[in-house]
Design a protein around this motif. Sequence first.
Motif, PDB file in Angstrom:
ATOM      1  N   GLY A  55      50.674  50.125  34.199  1.00  0.00           N
ATOM      2  CA  GLY A  55      50.827  48.774  33.671  1.00  0.00           C
ATOM      3  C   GLY A  55      49.855  47.759  34.240  1.00  0.00           C
ATOM      4  O   GLY A  55      50.030  46.561  34.038  1.00  0.00           O
ATOM      5  N   LEU A  56      48.819  48.235  34.959  1.00  0.00           N
ATOM      6  CA  LEU A  56      47.825  47.301  35.469  1.00  0.00           C
ATOM      7  C   LEU A  56      47.047  46.714  34.308  1.00  0.00           C
ATOM      8  O   LEU A  56      46.800  47.392  33.306  1.00  0.00           O
ATOM      9  CB  LEU A  56      46.883  47.986  36.460  1.00  0.00           C
ATOM     10  CG  LEU A  56      47.374  47.950  37.911  1.00  0.00           C
ATOM     11  CD1 LEU A  56      48.617  48.756  38.096  1.00  0.00           C
ATOM     12  CD2 LEU A  56      46.292  48.397  38.843  1.00  0.00           C
ATOM     13  N   ARG A  57      46.681  45.456  34.438  1.00  0.00           N
ATOM     14  CA  ARG A  57      46.004  44.754  33.350  1.00  0.00           C
ATOM     15  C   ARG A  57      45.066  43.714  33.931  1.00  0.00           C
ATOM     16  O   ARG A  57      45.049  43.498  35.141  1.00  0.00           O
ATOM     17  CB  ARG A  57      47.043  44.102  32.440  1.00  0.00           C
ATOM     18  CG  ARG A  57      47.999  43.177  33.172  1.00  0.00           C
ATOM     19  CD  ARG A  57      49.160  42.756  32.282  1.00  0.00           C
ATOM     20  NE  ARG A  57      50.115  41.917  32.962  1.00  0.00           N
ATOM     21  CZ  ARG A  57      51.150  42.335  33.671  1.00  0.00           C
ATOM     22  NH1 ARG A  57      51.361  43.627  33.820  1.00  0.00           N
ATOM     23  NH2 ARG A  57      51.978  41.486  34.235  1.00  0.00           N
ATOM     24  N   ASN A  58      44.316  43.060  33.063  1.00  0.00           N
ATOM     25  CA  ASN A  58      43.430  41.996  33.519  1.00  0.00           C
ATOM     26  C   ASN A  58      44.222  41.008  34.356  1.00  0.00           C
ATOM     27  O   ASN A  58      45.307  40.586  33.968  1.00  0.00           O
ATOM     28  CB  ASN A  58      42.797  41.256  32.332  1.00  0.00           C
ATOM     29  CG  ASN A  58      41.685  42.057  31.694  1.00  0.00           C
ATOM     30  OD1 ASN A  58      40.919  42.725  32.374  1.00  0.00           O
ATOM     31  ND2 ASN A  58      41.615  42.002  30.384  1.00  0.00           N
ATOM     32  N   GLY A  59      43.694  40.688  35.532  1.00  0.00           N
ATOM     33  CA  GLY A  59      44.360  39.736  36.406  1.00  0.00           C
ATOM     34  C   GLY A  59      45.241  40.363  37.471  1.00  0.00           C
ATOM     35  O   GLY A  59      45.687  39.669  38.381  1.00  0.00           O
ATOM     36  N   SER A  60      45.485  41.673  37.384  1.00  0.00           N
ATOM     37  CA  SER A  60      46.268  42.334  38.443  1.00  0.00           C
ATOM     38  C   SER A  60      45.484  42.269  39.752  1.00  0.00           C
ATOM     39  O   SER A  60      44.258  42.177  39.750  1.00  0.00           O
ATOM     40  CB  SER A  60      46.535  43.795  38.083  1.00  0.00           C
ATOM     41  OG  SER A  60      47.396  43.906  36.965  1.00  0.00           O
ATOM     42  N   VAL A  61      46.213  42.303  40.860  1.00  0.00           N
ATOM     43  CA  VAL A  61      45.606  42.233  42.185  1.00  0.00           C
ATOM     44  C   VAL A  61      45.903  43.530  42.921  1.00  0.00           C
ATOM     45  O   VAL A  61      47.055  43.967  42.986  1.00  0.00           O
ATOM     46  CB  VAL A  61      46.154  41.035  42.994  1.00  0.00           C
ATOM     47  CG1 VAL A  61      45.535  40.972  44.382  1.00  0.00           C
ATOM     48  CG2 VAL A  61      45.924  39.733  42.255  1.00  0.00           C
TER      49      VAL A  61
END
Length: 78
Positions: free
Chosen positions: A68-74
């Motif tokens: 579920g990682l996406r743009n903006g994940s850290v």
Amino acid sequence: MINCIVLTFENKREKYKEKIEVPTDITADELVESLSEAYKLETSDKIHMSSENPIRFLSGEKTLDELGLRNGSVIIYK
């Protein structure tokens, strides 16, 4: 065509952050290994990384997309 996302890699030990672009079809283990190699992180023990947005422990054979990682994940290295 390779799907990529832009993440922030945060090294809490060295106190820096950097934006990185990574493909979504790599596994959590591949990401951890690649970041460890690229940033010359300590490898005396198994490297521990987690993510925020969503909160996950990064380990195993699931892809970044499956986690579920996406743009903006850290991505956090402690």
